[in-house]
Design a protein around this motif. Structure first.
Motif, PDB file in Angstrom:
ATOM      1  N   PHE A  62     -50.091  55.012 -40.079  1.00  0.00           N
ATOM      2  CA  PHE A  62     -50.283  56.425 -40.384  1.00  0.00           C
ATOM      3  C   PHE A  62     -50.754  57.180 -39.145  1.00  0.00           C
ATOM      4  N   PRO A  63     -50.418  58.476 -39.055  1.00  0.00           N
ATOM      5  CA  PRO A  63     -51.038  59.295 -38.007  1.00  0.00           C
ATOM      6  C   PRO A  63     -52.550  59.377 -38.202  1.00  0.00           C
ATOM      7  N   THR A  64     -52.975  59.584 -39.443  1.00  0.00           N
ATOM      8  CA  THR A  64     -54.402  59.583 -39.757  1.00  0.00           C
ATOM      9  C   THR A  64     -54.590  59.472 -41.266  1.00  0.00           C
ATOM     10  N   ILE A  65     -55.545  58.648 -41.676  1.00  0.00           N
ATOM     11  CA  ILE A  65     -55.907  58.591 -43.093  1.00  0.00           C
ATOM     12  C   ILE A  65     -57.396  58.853 -43.294  1.00  0.00           C
ATOM     13  N   TYR A  66     -58.154  58.894 -42.216  1.00  0.00           N
ATOM     14  CA  TYR A  66     -59.553  59.290 -42.301  1.00  0.00           C
ATOM     15  C   TYR A  66     -59.980  59.826 -40.942  1.00  0.00           C
ATOM     16  N   LYS A  67     -61.009  60.633 -40.964  1.00  0.00           N
ATOM     17  CA  LYS A  67     -61.478  61.299 -39.751  1.00  0.00           C
ATOM     18  C   LYS A  67     -62.174  60.308 -38.834  1.00  0.00           C
ATOM     19  N   THR A  68     -61.841  60.389 -37.532  1.00  0.00           N
ATOM     20  CA  THR A  68     -62.565  59.617 -36.532  1.00  0.00           C
ATOM     21  C   THR A  68     -63.003  60.558 -35.424  1.00  0.00           C
ATOM     22  N   TYR A  69     -63.852  60.048 -34.546  1.00  0.00           N
ATOM     23  CA  TYR A  69     -64.400  60.912 -33.502  1.00  0.00           C
ATOM     24  C   TYR A  69     -63.345  61.340 -32.483  1.00  0.00           C
ATOM     25  N   TRP A  70     -62.183  60.648 -32.448  1.00  0.00           N
ATOM     26  CA  TRP A  70     -61.179  60.988 -31.441  1.00  0.00           C
ATOM     27  C   TRP A  70     -59.952  61.653 -32.044  1.00  0.00           C
ATOM     28  N   ARG A  71     -59.952  61.978 -33.339  1.00  0.00           N
ATOM     29  CA  ARG A  71     -58.707  62.237 -34.020  1.00  0.00           C
ATOM     30  C   ARG A  71     -58.027  63.572 -33.702  1.00  0.00           C
ATOM     31  N   GLU A  72     -58.337  64.148 -32.536  1.00  0.00           N
ATOM     32  CA  GLU A  72     -57.573  65.300 -32.078  1.00  0.00           C
ATOM     33  C   GLU A  72     -56.374  64.847 -31.254  1.00  0.00           C
ATOM     34  N   LYS A  73     -56.097  63.562 -31.255  1.00  0.00           N
ATOM     35  CA  LYS A  73     -54.991  63.036 -30.465  1.00  0.00           C
ATOM     36  C   LYS A  73     -53.637  63.481 -31.002  1.00  0.00           C
ATOM     37  N   ASP A  74     -52.629  63.251 -30.183  1.00  0.00           N
ATOM     38  CA  ASP A  74     -51.250  63.555 -30.544  1.00  0.00           C
ATOM     39  C   ASP A  74     -50.910  62.878 -31.876  1.00  0.00           C
ATOM     40  N   PRO A  75     -50.486  63.630 -32.898  1.00  0.00           N
ATOM     41  CA  PRO A  75     -50.182  63.025 -34.206  1.00  0.00           C
ATOM     42  C   PRO A  75     -49.001  62.068 -34.162  1.00  0.00           C
ATOM     43  N   ARG A  76     -48.283  62.029 -33.051  1.00  0.00           N
ATOM     44  CA  ARG A  76     -47.201  61.051 -32.914  1.00  0.00           C
ATOM     45  C   ARG A  76     -47.735  59.650 -32.626  1.00  0.00           C
ATOM     46  N   VAL A  77     -49.019  59.560 -32.272  1.00  0.00           N
ATOM     47  CA  VAL A  77     -49.657  58.281 -32.003  1.00  0.00           C
ATOM     48  C   VAL A  77     -50.191  57.706 -33.316  1.00  0.00           C
ATOM     49  N   PRO A  78     -49.918  56.427 -33.615  1.00  0.00           N
ATOM     50  CA  PRO A  78     -50.453  55.856 -34.855  1.00  0.00           C
ATOM     51  C   PRO A  78     -51.973  55.850 -34.844  1.00  0.00           C
ATOM     52  N   GLY A  79     -52.558  56.333 -35.931  1.00  0.00           N
ATOM     53  CA  GLY A  79     -54.004  56.438 -36.016  1.00  0.00           C
ATOM     54  C   GLY A  79     -54.649  55.285 -36.757  1.00  0.00           C
ATOM     55  N   GLN A  80     -54.088  54.910 -37.899  1.00  0.00           N
ATOM     56  CA  GLN A  80     -54.621  53.821 -38.708  1.00  0.00           C
ATOM     57  C   GLN A  80     -53.485  52.987 -39.307  1.00  0.00           C
ATOM     58  N   PHE A  81     -53.865  51.833 -39.835  1.00  0.00           N
ATOM     59  CA  PHE A  81     -52.897  50.983 -40.540  1.00  0.00           C
ATOM     60  C   PHE A  81     -53.546  50.424 -41.796  1.00  0.00           C
ATOM     61  N   VAL A  82     -52.707  50.061 -42.764  1.00  0.00           N
ATOM     62  CA  VAL A  82     -53.161  49.390 -43.985  1.00  0.00           C
ATOM     63  C   VAL A  82     -52.327  48.119 -44.144  1.00  0.00           C
ATOM     64  N   LEU A  83     -52.994  46.987 -44.233  1.00  0.00           N
ATOM     65  CA  LEU A  83     -52.358  45.684 -44.366  1.00  0.00           C
ATOM     66  C   LEU A  83     -52.672  45.099 -45.734  1.00  0.00           C
ATOM     67  N   ILE A  84     -51.649  44.674 -46.451  1.00  0.00           N
ATOM     68  CA  ILE A  84     -51.819  44.027 -47.746  1.00  0.00           C
ATOM     69  C   ILE A  84     -51.152  42.663 -47.699  1.00  0.00           C
ATOM     70  N   ALA A  85     -51.892  41.633 -48.106  1.00  0.00           N
ATOM     71  CA  ALA A  85     -51.368  40.270 -48.116  1.00  0.00           C
ATOM     72  C   ALA A  85     -51.862  39.555 -49.376  1.00  0.00           C
ATOM     73  N   VAL A  86     -51.140  38.544 -49.788  1.00  0.00           N
ATOM     74  CA  VAL A  86     -51.407  37.871 -51.061  1.00  0.00           C
ATOM     75  C   VAL A  86     -51.500  36.359 -50.816  1.00  0.00           C
ATOM     76  N   LYS A  87     -52.419  35.723 -51.534  1.00  0.00           N
ATOM     77  CA  LYS A  87     -52.515  34.273 -51.522  1.00  0.00           C
ATOM     78  C   LYS A  87     -51.549  33.699 -52.548  1.00  0.00           C
ATOM     79  N   SER A  88     -50.672  32.843 -52.102  1.00  0.00           N
ATOM     80  CA  SER A  88     -49.647  32.292 -52.988  1.00  0.00           C
ATOM     81  C   SER A  88     -50.283  31.532 -54.146  1.00  0.00           C
ATOM     82  N   GLY A  89     -49.712  31.731 -55.334  1.00  0.00           N
ATOM     83  CA  GLY A  89     -50.217  31.041 -56.515  1.00  0.00           C
ATOM     84  C   GLY A  89     -49.654  29.656 -56.698  1.00  0.00           C
ATOM     85  N   ARG A  90     -48.733  29.266 -55.813  1.00  0.00           N
ATOM     86  CA  ARG A  90     -48.105  27.955 -55.963  1.00  0.00           C
ATOM     87  C   ARG A  90     -48.978  26.866 -55.371  1.00  0.00           C
TER      88      ARG A  90
END
Length: 239
Positions: A211-239
Motif C-alpha cells: 500500500f502507499p499508506t495504511i497508517y500515519k508515520t512520521y515520514w509519510r509525506e513521501k512520494d505516494p508512488r513509493v510503497p508505504g506498508q505491507f500486509v502479509l497473511i499466511a496459514v499453517k497447513s492442517g495436514r
C-alpha cells in the motif's frame, strides 16, 4: 548486553510517555481490520503488543487474546487498557513453551515490529509453533523500501545493508520530559527475507498486499508512488 535487552530498557524508559504522546494514533488500521479473519470466540496471540491499543480492539472483536511484549512497562499499561486479556512478558523470538503448544487460531503482529527482531527465523518458528493447524498469521509493517527513500522521493539507503542500526532517541513521537538515554538496536529486513522466513517455518503464504499508506508515520509525506506498508497473511497447513 544482548540487543533485545538494550531494546527492553529503551522501551521501558519511554512507553508511558509514548502512549500519552500518541493518543488516537495507535490501534488496528482499517485496511488491516478488513483482512482479519472472524475472531469471536477464537484464541488470538498478539506479538509485540506494546501498550495494548490493538490488543484491546482485538478483545472488542470477541477474541480471547494473549498479548506478548518484552517490556514490563508496556505490559503494565496494556493490562490497564485491556483488563480481560492475558499478558506475557517475553522476547517474541523465544516464546515460552506454554505459548508454543499450537493452540492459537490467529497470530497478529504489526506496526513497527520487524526492525526490532534480530533473529527472523526464530520468530517465524515461534509463530508456527503457536498456531493451530489451519491457524492464520497476519503481519503488517512499514514496507522496507520506504526506509530507503527520503521525504523528497530520492533513494538514499542501501536496501541490502544488513549492518545493525544502533541509536538513541525517538523520531516517530515527541518525547516529553527527560531525553531518552537507552540505546536501541534495530535491524533492517528486506521484504523477501520476511516472506522467506515465514515460508521456511512451514507456513503457506496466502497473500502479500502493498500500500502507499495504511497508517500515519512520521515520514509519510513521501512520494505516494513509493510503497508505504505491507500486509502479509499466511496459514499453517492442517495436514
Amino acid at each position: 548486553m544482548e540487543p533485545t535487552e538494550h531494546n527492553r530498557r529503551a522501551w521501558d524508559e519511554v512507553h508511558r510517555r509514548r502512549t500519552e504522546a500518541m493518543v488516537g494514533q495507535l490501534g488496528i488500521p482499517a485496511a488491516v481490520r478488513e483482512r482479519l479473519p472472524e475472531i469471536a470466540g477464537k484464541h488470538v496471540l498478539h506479538l509485540q503488543c506494546a501498550t495494548g491499543e490493538s490488543t484491546a480492539q482485538l478483545v472488542e472483536l470477541g477474541g480471547l487474546v494473549t498479548g506478548v511484549d518484552v517490556s514490563s512497562e508496556a505490559i503494565a499499561i496494556a493490562q490497564e487498557r485491556a483488563p480481560t486479556a492475558a499478558f506475557v512478558q517475553s522476547d517474541v523470538q523465544q516464546l515460552p513453551l506454554q505459548l508454543e503448544r499450537g493452540r492459537f487460531d490467529l497470530v497478529y503482529t504489526g506496526g513497527g515490529v520487524f526492525h526490532w527482531l534480530q533473529d527472523l527465523d526464530a520468530w517465524a518458528r515461534g509463530v508456527t509453533s503457536a498456531l493451530k493447524p489451519d491457524g492464520t498469521l497476519l503481519a503488517y509493517d512499514d514496507h522496507p523500501v520506504s526506509a530507503c527513500v527520503d521525504m523528497t522521493g530520492h533513494w538514499r539507503e542501501d536496501y541490502f545493508d544488513e549492518q545493525p542500526l544502533v541509536s538513541t532517541g525517538w523520531r516517530h513521537f515527541e518525547l516529553r520530559g527527560d531525553p531518552a538515554q537507552e540505546q536501541k538496536h534495530e535491524r533492517f529486513w528486506r521484504l523477501g527475507q520476511i516472506v522467506s522466513a515465514v515460508a521456511d517455518a512451514g507456513l503457506v503464504v496466502r497473500s502479500l498486499d502493498e500500500f502507499p499508506t495504511i497508517y500515519k508515520t512520521y515520514w509519510r509525506e513521501k512520494d505516494p508512488r513509493v510503497p508505504g506498508q505491507f500486509v502479509l497473511i499466511a496459514v499453517k497447513s492442517g495436514r
